[in-house]
Design an enzyme around this catalytic site. Structure first.
Site, PDB file in Angstrom:
ATOM      1  N   ARG A   1       0.836  -1.203   0.000  1.00 38.70           N
ATOM      2  CA  ARG A   1       0.000   0.000   0.000  1.00 38.70           C
ATOM      3  C   ARG A   1       0.872   1.254   0.000  1.00 38.70           C
ATOM      4  O   ARG A   1       0.589   2.237   0.689  1.00 38.70           O
ATOM      5  CB  ARG A   1      -0.962   0.022   1.193  1.00 38.70           C
TER       6      ARG A   1
ATOM      7  N   SER B   1     -11.044  -0.062   3.574  1.00 40.79           N
ATOM      8  CA  SER B   1     -10.139  -0.436   4.663  1.00 40.79           C
ATOM      9  C   SER B   1      -9.417   0.796   5.205  1.00 40.79           C
ATOM     10  O   SER B   1      -8.702   1.465   4.455  1.00 40.79           O
ATOM     11  CB  SER B   1      -9.116  -1.455   4.175  1.00 40.79           C
TER      12      SER B   1
ATOM     13  N   GLU C   1      -4.340   3.320   6.213  1.00 38.50           N
ATOM     14  CA  GLU C   1      -4.285   3.251   4.757  1.00 38.50           C
ATOM     15  C   GLU C   1      -4.848   4.546   4.169  1.00 38.50           C
ATOM     16  O   GLU C   1      -4.473   4.977   3.081  1.00 38.50           O
ATOM     17  CB  GLU C   1      -5.127   2.057   4.289  1.00 38.50           C
TER      18      GLU C   1
END
Length: 339
Positions: free
Chosen positions: A165, A239, A335
């Site tokens: 990520r 998320s 995130e």
């Protein structure tokens, strides 16, 4: 013709539905629009926020600068050989619609990334991933405009420095470039990825006899819809936290205390632990605090039920981080990007 608007609500521009405002906002439809915009003297001195689908963003305050909304469209074949097709995509294209475009044409590599919200231009910034696949697996190159100079630059896969990520655009080059288009190398003969998560189980439930990239895409869509709230119905950014990667020794210590703790072995030294499981064990799943809360079906998702403030969601995230660290000794990294 570029139209710069003043004092614009950003509520419809972010999937959390946070009603913050921007001092200025402009929508751009081409590389040339971006270069023209960056040449304007008044624009050069303003703080800038580059916006795609607003699906990985938490607005904690009004933005006292210029929001640049990327609307660059277009999908085309750049080149092709016996095994592969290189597809060039405008940064403003909807990610999921692009994945479906590829699936419909038998171009393999992105089917596991179905139904991820956002735009194509934002995908490499985050190195988005799901069900055992990441952008870096099919990414070929991207073209971006440097904000300081207005010059175009190409970034190869290696130059993007992809991580979990993560990419150069979240680190050394953060806020320095505007991505205009992205090119992917997709395969005519698929390699199926069905071992991660519930994909194989879902395929079996769907009665799939012959594996295909469409079947995998359909299964991923089914799984995501069962677990994740639709931002059109409940404000969220998917998320909120990354799944932490911890030393294998530490994982074994935790497993000795709680044999139920799940983990995905990445190497002899590293194990990935589902952040949602950790959060759920700390008692956060389904908790509501006025207009905000933790989703009832997926503890990894923080939600805005309507009228929530970005700072309240940020504070909730910090409380969750603290409780997970106290109980498991694991720090959760977000995130979602805070503005």
């Amino acid at each position: 013709m570029l139209t710069i608007q003043s004092n614009v609500s950003l509520k419809k521009y972010n999937t959390f539905g946070i009603d913050a405002s921007a001092r200025y906002l402009v929508e751009v439809d081409s590389d040339e629009d971006i270069q023209t915009l960056l040449q304007l003297p008044d624009v050069q001195t303003l703080p800038k926020l580059i916006l795609g689908g607003g699906s990985n963003l938490l607005l904690t305050q009004d933005f006292n600068g210029l929001v640049v909304k990327i609307n660059i469209k277009g999908i085309s074949t750049a080149k092709e050989d016996r095994d592969s097709v290189w597809v060039r995509v405008g940064a403003g294209e909807n990610w999921h619609e692009f994945v479906l475009y590829c699936v419909e044409r038998g171009l393999a590599g992105l089917e596991n990334l179905s139904l991820i919200p956002g735009t194509v231009g934002a995908a490499p910034m985050q190195n988005i991933g799901a069900y055992g696949v990441e952008i870096k697996d099919t990414f070929d190159r991207l073209e971006a405009v440097e904000i300081a100079t207005g010059q175009k630059r190409i970034f190869t896969n290696e130059e993007c420095r992809f991580g979990y990520r993560d990419s150069i655009f979240k680190n050394e080059a953060k806020g320095e470039y505007i991505i205009c288009n992205v090119q992917f190398k997709l395969q005519k003969t698929p390699t199926f990825h069905v071992a991660y998560g519930d994909i194989q189980k879902t395929l079996d439930q769907m009665g799939v006899k012959e594996l295909s990239i469409k079947a995998i895409s359909d299964a991923v869509i089914k799984i995501r819809r069962s677990k994740l709230p639709d931002p059109a119905e409940i404000g969220n950014a998917g998320s909120f936290f990354k799944n932490p990667e911890i030393p294998a020794d530490r994982y074994n210590e935790l497993k000795a205390v709680d044999p139920e703790i799940p983990g995905y072995i990445l190497s002899d030294e590293v194990v990935k632990v589902p952040a949602g499981w950790l959060i759920e064990q700390c008692g956060w799943k389904g908790k509501r605090f006025g207009a905000i809360g933790v989703h009832a079906r997926q503890a990894l998702v923080l939600v805005n039920y309507g009228g929530g403030k970005g700072n309240d969601i940020r504070q909730l995230a910090e409380k969750i981080q603290t409780s997970v660290e106290e109980q498991f000794g694991i720090h959760l990294h977000t995130e979602v990007n805070f503005v």
